[in-house]
Write an enzyme that holds these catalytic residues in place. Structure first.
Site, mmCIF file in Angstrom:
data_model
loop_
_atom_site.group_PDB
_atom_site.id
_atom_site.type_symbol
_atom_site.label_atom_id
_atom_site.label_comp_id
_atom_site.label_asym_id
_atom_site.label_seq_id
_atom_site.Cartn_x
_atom_site.Cartn_y
_atom_site.Cartn_z
ATOM 1 N N LEU A 268 0.812 -1.235 0.000
ATOM 2 C CA LEU A 268 0.000 0.000 0.000
ATOM 3 C C LEU A 268 0.843 1.282 0.000
ATOM 4 C CD1 LEU A 268 -3.005 -0.811 2.420
ATOM 5 C CD2 LEU A 268 -2.873 -1.080 -0.052
ATOM 6 N N CYS B 259 -6.577 -6.334 1.683
ATOM 7 C CA CYS B 259 -5.164 -6.365 1.287
ATOM 8 C C CYS B 259 -4.423 -7.435 2.097
ATOM 9 C CB CYS B 259 -4.513 -5.003 1.502
ATOM 10 S SG CYS B 259 -2.786 -5.011 0.986
ATOM 11 N N ILE C 39 -12.093 -10.018 -7.167
ATOM 12 C CA ILE C 39 -11.399 -10.307 -5.923
ATOM 13 C C ILE C 39 -10.125 -9.468 -5.813
ATOM 14 C CG2 ILE C 39 -12.207 -12.666 -5.646
ATOM 15 C CD1 ILE C 39 -9.675 -13.651 -7.065
HETATM 16 C C1 LIG Z 1 1.057 -4.326 -8.210
HETATM 17 C C2 LIG Z 1 -0.329 -4.481 -7.626
HETATM 18 C C3 LIG Z 1 -0.774 -3.544 -6.682
HETATM 19 C C4 LIG Z 1 -2.057 -3.661 -6.137
HETATM 20 N N1 LIG Z 1 -2.488 -2.727 -5.227
HETATM 21 C C5 LIG Z 1 -3.764 -2.799 -4.754
HETATM 22 C C6 LIG Z 1 -4.276 -1.786 -3.897
HETATM 23 O O1 LIG Z 1 -3.609 -0.804 -3.562
HETATM 24 N N2 LIG Z 1 -5.552 -1.912 -3.449
HETATM 25 C C7 LIG Z 1 -6.352 -2.962 -3.805
HETATM 26 O O2 LIG Z 1 -7.524 -3.009 -3.389
HETATM 27 N N3 LIG Z 1 -5.900 -3.933 -4.638
HETATM 28 C C8 LIG Z 1 -4.638 -3.868 -5.113
HETATM 29 N N4 LIG Z 1 -4.180 -4.830 -5.982
HETATM 30 C C9 LIG Z 1 -5.084 -5.911 -6.398
HETATM 31 C C10 LIG Z 1 -5.780 -5.565 -7.732
HETATM 32 O O3 LIG Z 1 -6.553 -4.395 -7.600
HETATM 33 C C11 LIG Z 1 -6.672 -6.717 -8.221
HETATM 34 O O4 LIG Z 1 -7.671 -6.931 -7.282
HETATM 35 C C12 LIG Z 1 -5.884 -8.013 -8.454
HETATM 36 O O5 LIG Z 1 -4.634 -7.750 -9.033
HETATM 37 C C13 LIG Z 1 -6.633 -8.995 -9.323
HETATM 38 O O6 LIG Z 1 -6.806 -8.513 -10.645
HETATM 39 P P1 LIG Z 1 -5.827 -8.956 -11.875
HETATM 40 O O7 LIG Z 1 -5.694 -10.448 -11.811
HETATM 41 O O8 LIG Z 1 -6.536 -8.469 -13.123
HETATM 42 O O9 LIG Z 1 -4.535 -8.264 -11.654
HETATM 43 C C14 LIG Z 1 -2.903 -4.749 -6.526
HETATM 44 C C15 LIG Z 1 -2.433 -5.683 -7.456
HETATM 45 C C16 LIG Z 1 -1.159 -5.557 -8.007
HETATM 46 C C17 LIG Z 1 -0.696 -6.580 -9.019
#
Ligand SMILES: Cc1cc2nc3c(=O)[nH]c(=O)nc-3n(C[C@H](O)[C@H](O)[C@H](O)COP(=O)(O)O)c2cc1C
Ligand code: FES
Length: 534
Positions: free
Chosen positions: A75, A130, A191
């Site tokens: 974060l 998170c 998710i």
């Molecule tokens: C580098 C990175 C940083 C992330 N930071 C946050 C965040 O600050 N807050 C949050 O709710 N999810 C965060 N996530 C999760 C994503 O928002 C998302 O839920 C997750 O990556 C699944 O989607 P995807 O498979 O399309 O990446 C992060 C994911 C990644 C890869």
């Protein structure tokens, strides 16, 4: 599939977003996405905390299977006060829904965040999921009583739509969602990443935090089953689905499971802005026409570490060193790599020479101090190369301008036959690396601040007198680069001036967003040498 817009509050917007924490982590990148990608209707911000957070030490992202990542960014964000100031300057078009993600550790922190940020938002997303923080995140999500208290605190303070973001590995995702909805949540996001989990390479934990959350291709089955469970239990609640969406078929699968909007994150790794635009417009066409062309646009991501051995080191000054490795590293001029010392950390470096690999660095922080302890026979891991090489037009006359460690960043360009002049500056002779020389050795200009070699003064003093080029490549400290650009702007077009300024480069593959410049461009995929063109 006919694309159905989603109604959120008093707006009806396109049902696509980039989920929180991916790409658009700076206000400048949010604004850029809003302008450039019409298909993105929901602009989701990075999760913002009351106080600034540096996050975890790098490595913060690794690829554990092709297009599947594990991250422990922790974060990182500027805190709500600074973020609110950046939102003051932000222009969001009316056809976009600004969803501000907030992350507190207690209901009271969520209260402060809501009061501060709700006035700027079209809606709030509460990150109760998170896996990468010691307090808050998953712990809150797993306790229905705190979920209820947190959500009702927020909903009592704002009449804007409130989404709750859920983790896939909650003890009971339906129970948590029920608590959130009973407390007034208007929607669910599912998710978040799956974790905390470990990822080891050659026996070492890759993430400095040791554990992280998984995203990307490998988590889609889990994401679909979570969304299905939520939709089965809460049929009238909008669900923003994310987790492993890469193609139109993935969007359709989530729609069939009950989602009404779709977040695409990990699929966008390595994409420049122009490629993001192409990806989203192709996705819409795929959905409308039943085709599958987005699959060809997904990039192969290279985050694999390769082990090298140090063969030599030169201590040019007490705090300035060159390391020589036992193998070569394939890269083009302008590209960079990451060096990883297990259990110590990871940092990006310019490549001084490729054959064998040579790195020049000055000791600045903890990592480079550890790096400086390396001696012949020690092992070290590298990944890359990253970034792109600026295209140098055939008939142009090119000047290279390097200062301090930035000299390493321009050295590989010196092979190009168009190089007419090389300008190099350092604080003294011990911090000066003499690069490969231009065709005419008289066209090498040296400056040192103490006069121990070449002109006594700044490299830009020489540039302003002797320049004889119409294409410039600058690399060095920000003040030097800015001064060089000012001189060069009077001599040539902005698109013929390329500069590399050190932005915070953490993942190198375009996902974490930390390297965005003032125009919102991620310098790890668009640069690091960026043209001066606005
Ligand atoms: C580098 C990175 C940083 C992330 N930071 C946050 C965040 O600050 N807050 C949050 O709710 N999810 C965060 N996530 C999760 C994503 O928002 C998302 O839920 C997750 O990556 C699944 O989607 P995807 O498979 O399309 O990446 C992060 C994911 C990644 C890869
Ligand atoms: S997006 Fe992570 S360093 Fe550029």
């Amino acid at each position: 599939m006919r694309i159905k817009k989603i109604r959120l509050g008093n707006k009806e917007v396109m049902p696509f977003t980039i989920p929180s924490g991916i790409i658009s982590t700076e206000a400048s990148s949010l604004e850029r996405l809003a302008k450039e990608i019409p298909e993105i209707g929901i602009l989701t911000t990075k999760s913002i905390t009351p106080e600034p957070r540096l996050g975890h030490r790098e490595p913060v992202l690794a690829q554990y299977a092709q297009n599947s990542f594990i991250n422990a960014v922790g974060l990182t964000n500027q805190g709500m006060e600074e973020f609110a100031r950046s939102l003051d300057r932000l222009k969001i078009p009316d056809d976009k829904f600004l969803l501000i993600s907030i992350a507190g550790t207690t209901p009271d922190e969520f209260r402060q965040l809501t009061k501060k940020l709700s006035p700027y938002a079209d809606g709030l997303e509460l990150n109760l999921s998170c896996p990468n923080v010691k307090q808050g995140g998953l712990q809150i999500g797993n306790d229905s009583r705190i979920v209820r208290e947190t959500v009702s605190t927020v909903t009592s303070l704002t009449n804007k739509p409130v989404f709750v973001k859920l983790a896939p590995n909650l003890a009971n995702i339906v129970e948590t969602a029920m608590a959130a909805i009973e407390a007034g949540a208007n929607g669910l996001t599912a998710i978040n990443t799956k974790g905390p989990e470990e990822y080891k390479f050659e026996g070492y934990d890759v993430l400095t935090n040791k554990k992280g959350g998984k995203s990307g291709r490998e988590i889609i089955t889990l994401g679909l089953s979570c969304v299905q469970k939520l939709a089965d239990n809460f049929s009238n609640i909008p669900i923003i689905a994310c987790g492993g969406i890469f193609s139109a078929n993935d969007v359709l699968a989530y729609e069939n499971a009950g989602a009404s909007a779709f977040g695409i994150g990990s699929a966008l790794a390595m994409m420049k802005d122009s490629e993001l635009r192409q990806y989203f417009s192709t996705l819409i066409r795929d959905l409308e026409d039943g085709t599958n062309n987005t699959s060809n646009l997904i990039k192969k991501v290279n985050m694999e570490y390769r082990k090298f051995r140090v063969t030599d080191r030169y201590d040019l000054a007490d705090d300035f060193h060159v390391l020589v490795m036992d193998c070569s590293f394939e890269a083009q001029a302008g590209q960079f790599l990451f060096a990883w010392l297990p259990e110590k950390g990871e940092k990006p470096f310019s490549i001084l020479e490729t054959t064998p690999l040579k790195i020049a660095f000055s000791e600045k922080g903890c990592f480079t101090k550890d790096f400086a302890k390396l001696k012949p026979k020690d092992e070290i891991y590298f990944r890359g190369p990253y970034g792109i090489s600026p295209e140098i037009p055939k008939n142009s006359k090119v000047a290279l301008v390097g200062g301090g460690c930035g000299i390493a960043g321009i050295n590989l360009f010196a092979e190009n036959p168009n190089i007419e002049q090389v300008f190099i500056g350092a604080k003294d002779i011990d911090h000066l690396i003499i690069p490969r020389k231009p065709n005419d050795p008289n066209m090498l200009f040296l400056a040192t601040e103490d006069g121990s070699a070449g002109h006594k003064g700044l490299v830009t003093d020489l540039l302003s007198i002797y320049h004889n080029a119409d294409f410039f490549i600058n690399c060095g400290p920000e003040a030097m680069v800015k001064a060089a650009i000012e001189i060069e702007s009077q001599l040539t077009f902005p698109e013929r001036i390329y500069s590399s300024i050190d932005y915070m480069t953490r993942c190198g593959v375009g996902l974490c967003g930390s390297c965005a410049n003032e125009q919102g461009l991620r310098t790890c995929v668009e640069g690091p040498f960026m043209s001066n063109k606005k």
